[in-house]
Scaffold this motif. Structure first.
Motif, PDB file in Angstrom:
ATOM      1  N   GLY A  87      11.125  30.605 -28.727  1.00 42.06           N
ATOM      2  CA  GLY A  87      11.119  30.056 -30.070  1.00 42.06           C
ATOM      3  C   GLY A  87       9.783  30.112 -30.786  1.00 42.06           C
ATOM      4  N   ARG A  88       8.726  30.562 -30.112  1.00 42.48           N
ATOM      5  CA  ARG A  88       7.412  30.657 -30.755  1.00 42.48           C
ATOM      6  C   ARG A  88       7.425  31.791 -31.785  1.00 42.48           C
ATOM      7  N   SER A  89       7.051  31.461 -33.028  1.00 44.02           N
ATOM      8  CA  SER A  89       6.998  32.442 -34.114  1.00 44.02           C
ATOM      9  C   SER A  89       5.579  32.556 -34.644  1.00 44.02           C
ATOM     10  N   TYR A  90       5.213  33.741 -35.080  1.00 41.39           N
ATOM     11  CA  TYR A  90       3.871  34.017 -35.589  1.00 41.39           C
ATOM     12  C   TYR A  90       3.940  35.338 -36.343  1.00 41.39           C
ATOM     13  N   SER A  91       2.905  35.609 -37.131  1.00 43.46           N
ATOM     14  CA  SER A  91       2.896  36.846 -37.914  1.00 43.46           C
ATOM     15  C   SER A  91       2.187  37.956 -37.157  1.00 43.46           C
ATOM     16  N   VAL A  92       2.679  39.182 -37.348  1.00 44.42           N
ATOM     17  CA  VAL A  92       2.034  40.383 -36.819  1.00 44.42           C
ATOM     18  C   VAL A  92       1.856  41.369 -37.970  1.00 44.42           C
ATOM     19  N   LEU A  93       0.849  42.227 -37.847  1.00 40.98           N
ATOM     20  CA  LEU A  93       0.558  43.202 -38.888  1.00 40.98           C
ATOM     21  C   LEU A  93       0.839  44.613 -38.389  1.00 40.98           C
ATOM     22  N   ASP A  94       1.201  45.479 -39.342  1.00 39.13           N
ATOM     23  CA  ASP A  94       1.499  46.879 -39.021  1.00 39.13           C
ATOM     24  C   ASP A  94       0.983  47.750 -40.160  1.00 39.13           C
ATOM     25  N   ILE A  95       0.314  48.861 -39.805  1.00 40.92           N
ATOM     26  CA  ILE A  95      -0.170  49.782 -40.838  1.00 40.92           C
ATOM     27  C   ILE A  95       0.415  51.181 -40.687  1.00 40.92           C
ATOM     28  N   GLY A  96       1.396  51.329 -39.792  1.00 42.71           N
ATOM     29  CA  GLY A  96       2.016  52.643 -39.611  1.00 42.71           C
ATOM     30  C   GLY A  96       1.995  53.059 -38.153  1.00 42.71           C
ATOM     31  N   ARG A  97       2.175  54.328 -37.910  1.00 43.75           N
ATOM     32  CA  ARG A  97       2.244  54.834 -36.544  1.00 43.75           C
ATOM     33  C   ARG A  97       0.904  54.735 -35.842  1.00 43.75           C
ATOM     34  N   SER A  98       0.928  54.358 -34.557  1.00 41.63           N
ATOM     35  CA  SER A  98      -0.285  54.319 -33.737  1.00 41.63           C
ATOM     36  C   SER A  98       0.060  54.733 -32.307  1.00 41.63           C
ATOM     37  N   VAL A  99      -0.965  54.961 -31.509  1.00 41.56           N
ATOM     38  CA  VAL A  99      -0.751  55.479 -30.155  1.00 41.56           C
ATOM     39  C   VAL A  99      -0.034  54.478 -29.259  1.00 41.56           C
ATOM     40  N   ALA A 100      -0.080  53.189 -29.596  1.00 41.89           N
ATOM     41  CA  ALA A 100       0.544  52.168 -28.749  1.00 41.89           C
ATOM     42  C   ALA A 100       1.870  51.677 -29.307  1.00 41.89           C
ATOM     43  N   ASP A 101       2.455  52.409 -30.283  1.00 46.04           N
ATOM     44  CA  ASP A 101       3.749  52.003 -30.838  1.00 46.04           C
ATOM     45  C   ASP A 101       4.916  52.336 -29.915  1.00 46.04           C
ATOM     46  N   ASP A 102       4.695  53.253 -28.992  1.00 48.38           N
ATOM     47  CA  ASP A 102       5.719  53.619 -28.008  1.00 48.38           C
ATOM     48  C   ASP A 102       5.067  53.673 -26.636  1.00 48.38           C
ATOM     49  N   THR A 103       5.561  52.864 -25.723  1.00 47.36           N
ATOM     50  CA  THR A 103       4.973  52.791 -24.384  1.00 47.36           C
ATOM     51  C   THR A 103       6.074  52.861 -23.333  1.00 47.36           C
ATOM     52  N   GLY A 104       5.662  53.016 -22.085  1.00 48.28           N
ATOM     53  CA  GLY A 104       6.574  52.818 -20.988  1.00 48.28           C
ATOM     54  C   GLY A 104       6.835  51.337 -20.780  1.00 48.28           C
ATOM     55  N   VAL A 105       7.580  51.021 -19.731  1.00 50.17           N
ATOM     56  CA  VAL A 105       7.876  49.622 -19.409  1.00 50.17           C
ATOM     57  C   VAL A 105       6.780  49.082 -18.499  1.00 50.17           C
ATOM     58  N   PHE A 106       6.167  47.979 -18.924  1.00 45.76           N
ATOM     59  CA  PHE A 106       5.151  47.302 -18.114  1.00 45.76           C
ATOM     60  C   PHE A 106       5.821  46.137 -17.389  1.00 45.76           C
ATOM     61  N   THR A 107       5.824  46.153 -16.063  1.00 45.07           N
ATOM     62  CA  THR A 107       6.342  45.029 -15.283  1.00 45.07           C
ATOM     63  C   THR A 107       5.167  44.182 -14.821  1.00 45.07           C
ATOM     64  N   VAL A 108       5.101  42.942 -15.302  1.00 47.40           N
ATOM     65  CA  VAL A 108       3.934  42.093 -15.069  1.00 47.40           C
ATOM     66  C   VAL A 108       3.938  41.607 -13.619  1.00 47.40           C
ATOM     67  N   PRO A 109       2.864  41.886 -12.858  1.00 48.02           N
ATOM     68  CA  PRO A 109       2.824  41.446 -11.450  1.00 48.02           C
ATOM     69  C   PRO A 109       2.710  39.935 -11.322  1.00 48.02           C
ATOM     70  N   GLU A 110       3.039  39.438 -10.157  1.00 49.64           N
ATOM     71  CA  GLU A 110       2.868  38.024  -9.854  1.00 49.64           C
ATOM     72  C   GLU A 110       1.391  37.651  -9.999  1.00 49.64           C
ATOM     73  N   GLY A 111       1.141  36.501 -10.598  1.00 46.90           N
ATOM     74  CA  GLY A 111      -0.222  36.035 -10.754  1.00 46.90           C
ATOM     75  C   GLY A 111      -1.001  36.721 -11.856  1.00 46.90           C
ATOM     76  N   HIS A 112      -0.309  37.446 -12.746  1.00 42.82           N
ATOM     77  CA  HIS A 112      -0.954  38.159 -13.836  1.00 42.82           C
ATOM     78  C   HIS A 112      -0.200  37.910 -15.145  1.00 42.82           C
ATOM     79  N   TYR A 113      -0.852  38.297 -16.269  1.00 44.38           N
ATOM     80  CA  TYR A 113      -0.265  38.099 -17.593  1.00 44.38           C
ATOM     81  C   TYR A 113      -0.498  39.333 -18.460  1.00 44.38           C
ATOM     82  N   PHE A 114       0.351  39.462 -19.493  1.00 42.49           N
ATOM     83  CA  PHE A 114       0.294  40.596 -20.412  1.00 42.49           C
ATOM     84  C   PHE A 114      -0.039  40.070 -21.805  1.00 42.49           C
ATOM     85  N   PHE A 115      -1.120  40.574 -22.397  1.00 39.51           N
ATOM     86  CA  PHE A 115      -1.596  40.091 -23.688  1.00 39.51           C
ATOM     87  C   PHE A 115      -1.558  41.186 -24.744  1.00 39.51           C
ATOM     88  N   MET A 116      -1.316  40.772 -26.002  1.00 36.79           N
ATOM     89  CA  MET A 116      -1.358  41.689 -27.137  1.00 36.79           C
ATOM     90  C   MET A 116      -2.020  41.002 -28.319  1.00 36.79           C
TER      91      MET A 116
END
Length: 288
Positions: A200-229
């Motif tokens: 339920g957490r909502s927030y704003s994100v910005l976009d300026i068009g295509r970038s190298v990180a707009d399409d990625t593989g699947v990241f599976t977060v390991p135990e004891g770790h976190y994924f940040f953007m």
């Protein structure tokens, strides 16, 4: 007798001066010790140096990081970096000798969507990003849209974010704009969206068009770790990039410093001391 008293007074003067110096040094020592304990255990000041978290956080925002939110590890120790004099002391310099246990002391789990300051796993520099993936989560970007555990995260258009195309902050870097660079002073526009996570957490994100990180593989977060953007998705070096001197990769739990809850004040100039550039609408501004 008068001459003898004057001689005694002259002889005592150096002792009085040295005593004053000693008392001053003791006062400074205890003040620094108390400030160090306060910064280590409770709150750490943080000044936003880049635009990777726009428009949630702006360059020049000044905030205090709540270190009590997730408990303590060696990353809770202070770091001091003053490039002008070549001073570079990180958490390991202060606390690396202590026998820290694995994980965190008095630890608690961060929540998805928290804005977190963490120690970069390679360089030791403090970063601030939004927590997107918890241990076991599968994170992916498809055509610029966030997917979590095989489901697209809801995204709604929310107008535009507009700022002047001018140098920002102490680094004097111009903002990133939809359609590329502009002439100085012209409007710099980013598309703005509201992203809502499964909790339920909502927030704003910005976009300026295509970038190298707009399409990625699947990241599976390991135990004891976190994924940040970063919220400024096309201008953020974060967990979408492999761990290196620049890329963040997965962040271990012991590298978390604390949670950012509120902007105290904000400076639009090159220094936070330039009070005439402070943004009046960001005093005590809550961080969503």
């Amino acid at each position: 007798m008068a001459w003898g008293r004057r001689t005694a007074e002259v002889e005592q003067a150096p002792k009085t001066f040295l005593g004053s110096v000693w008392e001053t040094l003791k006062t400074i020592f205890w003040a620094l010790l108390i400030a160090g304990i306060f910064r280590t255990l409770f709150f750490q000041p943080f000044w936003i140096p880049s635009g990777s978290m726009k428009d949630t956080l702006l360059i020049g925002d000044f905030l205090f990081v709540n270190k009590m939110a997730y408990g303590y590890s060696y990353a809770s120790c202070p770091s001091i970096r003053i490039a002008a004099i070549g001073l570079d002391l990180d958490q390991e310099d202060f606390c690396g000798w202590l026998p820290w246990p694995e994980g965190r002391v008095l630890g608690s789990e961060p929540e998805r969507g928290d804005v977190v300051v963490f120690r970069h796993p390679v360089t030791g520099v403090d970063f601030i990003k939004r927590l997107i993936g918890l241990p076991g989560d599968r994170v992916q970007m498809r055509d610029g849209r966030l997917w979590l555990n095989g489901e697209p995260v809801p995204l709604e258009p929310a107008g535009e974010f507009v700022e002047p195309y001018l140098p920002q902050g102490p680094q004097g870097l111009p903002p990133s704009c939809r359609g590329g660079p502009r002439r100085p002073g012209e409007p710099c526009i980013s598309d703005r969206y509201i992203e809502t996570l499964p909790n339920g957490r909502s927030y704003s994100v910005l976009d300026i068009g295509r970038s190298v990180a707009d399409d990625t593989g699947v990241f599976t977060v390991p135990e004891g770790h976190y994924f940040f953007m970063g919220d400024n998705r096309d201008n953020s070096t974060d967990s979408r990039f492999p761990q290196s001197a620049r890329g963040v990769g997965f962040v271990p739990a012991e590298d978390l410093v604390g949670r950012a809850d509120r902007v105290m004040f904000s400076s639009a100039g090159r220094s936070m001391l330039a009070f005439w550039t402070w943004r009046g609408d960001r005093f005590f501004h809550p961080i969503r």
